[in-house]
Structure formats: structure tokens, C-alpha cells
Design a protein around this motif. Structure first.
Motif, PDB file in Angstrom:
ATOM      1  N   LEU A  90     -15.342 -28.410  32.197  1.00 21.04           N
ATOM      2  CA  LEU A  90     -14.122 -27.353  32.148  1.00 21.04           C
ATOM      3  C   LEU A  90     -13.670 -27.301  33.890  1.00 21.04           C
ATOM      4  CD1 LEU A  90     -15.307 -24.717  29.790  1.00 21.04           C
ATOM      5  CD2 LEU A  90     -13.682 -26.305  29.522  1.00 21.04           C
ATOM      6  N   ALA A  91     -14.414 -27.503  34.486  1.00 21.73           N
ATOM      7  CA  ALA A  91     -13.954 -27.253  36.170  1.00 21.73           C
ATOM      8  C   ALA A  91     -13.193 -28.279  36.473  1.00 21.73           C
ATOM      9  CB  ALA A  91     -15.343 -27.316  37.150  1.00 21.73           C
ATOM     10  N   GLU A  92     -13.339 -29.706  35.820  1.00 19.03           N
ATOM     11  CA  GLU A  92     -12.431 -30.732  36.243  1.00 19.03           C
ATOM     12  C   GLU A  92     -10.855 -30.672  35.467  1.00 19.03           C
ATOM     13  OE1 GLU A  92     -12.408 -35.531  36.622  1.00 19.03           O
ATOM     14  OE2 GLU A  92     -14.184 -34.430  36.650  1.00 19.03           O
ATOM     15  N   ILE A  93     -11.179 -30.265  34.051  1.00 18.64           N
ATOM     16  CA  ILE A  93      -9.809 -30.240  33.316  1.00 18.64           C
ATOM     17  C   ILE A  93      -9.160 -29.162  33.344  1.00 18.64           C
ATOM     18  CG2 ILE A  93     -10.841 -32.093  31.777  1.00 18.64           C
ATOM     19  CD1 ILE A  93     -11.220 -29.834  29.615  1.00 18.64           C
ATOM     20  N   VAL A  94      -9.560 -28.103  33.509  1.00 16.41           N
ATOM     21  CA  VAL A  94      -8.709 -26.660  33.386  1.00 16.41           C
ATOM     22  C   VAL A  94      -7.703 -26.705  34.450  1.00 16.41           C
ATOM     23  CG1 VAL A  94      -8.809 -24.214  33.315  1.00 16.41           C
ATOM     24  CG2 VAL A  94     -10.376 -25.335  31.899  1.00 16.41           C
ATOM     25  N   PRO A  95      -7.836 -26.919  35.995  1.00 22.12           N
ATOM     26  CA  PRO A  95      -6.933 -26.784  36.900  1.00 22.12           C
ATOM     27  C   PRO A  95      -5.855 -27.859  36.489  1.00 22.12           C
ATOM     28  CG  PRO A  95      -8.872 -26.906  37.788  1.00 22.12           C
ATOM     29  CD  PRO A  95      -9.430 -27.137  36.586  1.00 22.12           C
ATOM     30  N   GLU A  96      -6.363 -29.296  35.900  1.00 22.74           N
ATOM     31  CA  GLU A  96      -5.330 -30.049  35.696  1.00 22.74           C
ATOM     32  C   GLU A  96      -4.336 -29.718  34.338  1.00 22.74           C
ATOM     33  OE1 GLU A  96      -6.851 -34.134  35.239  1.00 22.74           O
ATOM     34  OE2 GLU A  96      -7.306 -34.207  37.292  1.00 22.74           O
ATOM     35  N   LEU A  97      -4.911 -28.896  33.468  1.00 18.32           N
ATOM     36  CA  LEU A  97      -4.155 -28.548  32.352  1.00 18.32           C
ATOM     37  C   LEU A  97      -3.327 -27.599  32.673  1.00 18.32           C
ATOM     38  CD1 LEU A  97      -7.171 -28.482  29.707  1.00 18.32           C
ATOM     39  CD2 LEU A  97      -5.313 -30.023  29.517  1.00 18.32           C
ATOM     40  N   HIS A  98      -3.550 -26.494  33.677  1.00 18.67           N
ATOM     41  CA  HIS A  98      -2.619 -25.547  34.117  1.00 18.67           C
ATOM     42  C   HIS A  98      -1.710 -26.131  34.649  1.00 18.67           C
ATOM     43  CE1 HIS A  98      -4.773 -21.818  32.847  1.00 18.67           C
ATOM     44  NE2 HIS A  98      -5.907 -22.096  33.397  1.00 18.67           N
ATOM     45  N   VAL A  99      -1.686 -27.316  35.354  1.00 17.95           N
ATOM     46  CA  VAL A  99      -0.810 -28.005  36.043  1.00 17.95           C
ATOM     47  C   VAL A  99       0.242 -28.836  35.259  1.00 17.95           C
ATOM     48  CG1 VAL A  99      -0.226 -29.660  37.832  1.00 17.95           C
ATOM     49  CG2 VAL A  99      -1.991 -27.931  38.278  1.00 17.95           C
ATOM     50  N   HIS A 100      -0.438 -29.462  34.551  1.00 20.77           N
ATOM     51  CA  HIS A 100       0.449 -30.456  33.804  1.00 20.77           C
ATOM     52  C   HIS A 100       0.870 -29.942  32.216  1.00 20.77           C
ATOM     53  CE1 HIS A 100      -0.310 -33.406  36.851  1.00 20.77           C
ATOM     54  NE2 HIS A 100      -1.720 -33.032  36.890  1.00 20.77           N
ATOM     55  N   CYS A 101       0.297 -29.098  31.670  1.00 15.72           N
ATOM     56  CA  CYS A 101       0.829 -28.584  30.543  1.00 15.72           C
ATOM     57  C   CYS A 101       2.081 -27.864  30.423  1.00 15.72           C
ATOM     58  CB  CYS A 101      -0.381 -28.173  29.597  1.00 15.72           C
ATOM     59  SG  CYS A 101      -1.671 -29.248  29.016  1.00 15.72           S
ATOM     60  N   VAL A 102       2.962 -27.975  29.884  1.00 19.27           N
ATOM     61  CA  VAL A 102       4.084 -27.199  29.778  1.00 19.27           C
ATOM     62  C   VAL A 102       4.141 -26.174  28.885  1.00 19.27           C
ATOM     63  CG1 VAL A 102       6.574 -27.436  29.586  1.00 19.27           C
ATOM     64  CG2 VAL A 102       5.637 -29.216  30.540  1.00 19.27           C
ATOM     65  N   GLU A 103       3.577 -26.592  27.647  1.00 18.98           N
ATOM     66  CA  GLU A 103       3.520 -25.483  26.567  1.00 18.98           C
ATOM     67  C   GLU A 103       2.142 -24.847  26.759  1.00 18.98           C
ATOM     68  OE1 GLU A 103       5.670 -26.530  23.054  1.00 18.98           O
ATOM     69  OE2 GLU A 103       6.049 -28.330  24.107  1.00 18.98           O
ATOM     70  N   PRO A 104       2.041 -23.655  25.928  1.00 18.10           N
ATOM     71  CA  PRO A 104       0.706 -23.163  26.011  1.00 18.10           C
ATOM     72  C   PRO A 104      -0.345 -23.785  25.243  1.00 18.10           C
ATOM     73  CG  PRO A 104       2.398 -21.498  25.074  1.00 18.10           C
ATOM     74  CD  PRO A 104       3.157 -22.724  25.301  1.00 18.10           C
ATOM     75  N   TRP A 105      -1.507 -23.872  25.855  1.00 20.08           N
ATOM     76  CA  TRP A 105      -2.587 -24.782  25.310  1.00 20.08           C
ATOM     77  C   TRP A 105      -3.815 -24.006  25.251  1.00 20.08           C
ATOM     78  CZ3 TRP A 105      -6.815 -25.205  28.659  1.00 20.08           C
ATOM     79  CH2 TRP A 105      -6.638 -24.712  29.789  1.00 20.08           C
ATOM     80  N   CYS A 106      -4.860 -24.468  24.638  1.00 23.76           N
ATOM     81  CA  CYS A 106      -6.288 -23.598  24.584  1.00 23.76           C
ATOM     82  C   CYS A 106      -7.434 -24.534  24.337  1.00 23.76           C
ATOM     83  CB  CYS A 106      -6.027 -22.356  23.555  1.00 23.76           C
ATOM     84  SG  CYS A 106      -5.806 -22.829  21.822  1.00 23.76           S
TER      85      CYS A 106
END
Length: 164
Positions: A12-28
């Protein structure tokens, strides 16, 4: 959250910051990792991400070197999505873009109606609300998902539970 394993935290520490930056639509995060983040007593073997098809394409490009090319998810007769599995330190990550489920009445999108943020050492991890997690897991119908939903129901009925 002391119940989060080092492997889950590393992922989670590795992927969550990337998801917040690169995902345009809501994700979970869904599945066992989301249930654990909500406080349920479950084991976690991977991190399942519910994203849009377009965001799945973005992640597939971003994480191309980490992609497991030979992995085939189970349940293809009931589930379909723009799918890929990636190797990360800690746990594998499964991206499900535009996930749909067929319960015998045709393909229907799997959606979280309400997201909450699970805080984890400064990370804001979007997960479906407890009610949504239970609904989604029960709709999947697999024994492991029914057990996770049961653990979440026990958590939801706990007198110590705060608001979602």
C-alpha cells in the motif's frame, strides 16, 4: 493499524500515492485488504483494486515491468474486467478495470456506492463503506467472500464500532 501486516503495508505504501496521482476516476481497494483495513479479522493474499477501464490502461502502462503475463484469474464465468496482476514488494496487486459480475441475470457493474478513507500511517486508502463491502462480497458468492462479509457484519454490529 497494528493488524496490517508488513507485506500489506509495503504494498500500500508503494501503490497508494501512485494511484492518487495517476487515476482520474474514483478508485478503491476491495476484497480482503479492504475488509482488513476496515478492522475485520481476515487474511490478505493480494490487493484488489477497483478502477475504471481507462485508469486500468494507465496503470498497465505505468506498471508494465511488474505485470505477471501468465496469471489467469479464477471465476471467469462470473467475473469480467480489464484485468492485470502485478508483482510488488509485499503482495501482488490485481487491477480490475470496469469490473462486472454475472449472477445469472447478465453482466452488471460492480460499484462502491460510498467510499471511506482508511488512514494508514499518513496514507489515505479509499475503501467501500462497510455496508458496500458486505454487499459486494455477498454478491460475489464465493465461500471466501461470504466469510469476509460475515467478519465485516460482526464488526458492523460491534457496540464499539464508530460511524463509518
Amino acid at each position: 493499524m497494528s493488524h496490517v501486516t508488513p507485506a500489506l503495508y509495503a504494498t500500500l505504501a508503494e501503490i497508494v500515492p501512485e494511484l492518487h496521482v495517476h487515476c482520474v476516476e474514483p478508485w478503491c481497494v476491495i476484497g480482503s485488504a479492504a475488509a482488513l483495513l476496515a478492522g475485520a479479522d481476515v487474511s490478505v493474499a493480494d490487493v484488489d483494486l477497483l478502477v475504471s477501464r481507462a485508469d486500468a490502461d494507465t496503470l498497465m502502462t505505468l506498471w508494465a515491468e511488474r505485470r505477471e503475463s501468465v496469471y489467469e484469474p479464477a471465476g471467469a464465468e462470473r467475473f469480467r474486467s480489464h484485468f492485470a496482476r502485478f508483482r510488488f514488494p509485499g503482495l501482488p496487486v490485481e487491477v480490475m478495470g470496469g469490473l462486472e459480475l454475472d449472477q445469472g441475470d447478465g453482466w452488471k457493474p460492480v460499484k462502491a456506492r460510498r467510499l471511506t478513507l482508511a488512514g494508514l500511517n499518513g496514507l489515505a486508502v479509499p475503501v467501500p463503506s462497510l455496508d458496500d463491502q458486505i454487499r459486494i462480497l455477498e454478491s460475489f458468492g464465493r465461500e471466501k467472500d461470504v466469510q469476509r462479509a460475515k467478519a465485516l457484519r460482526a464488526l458492523a454490529s460491534s457496540p464499539l464500532r464508530g460511524e463509518d
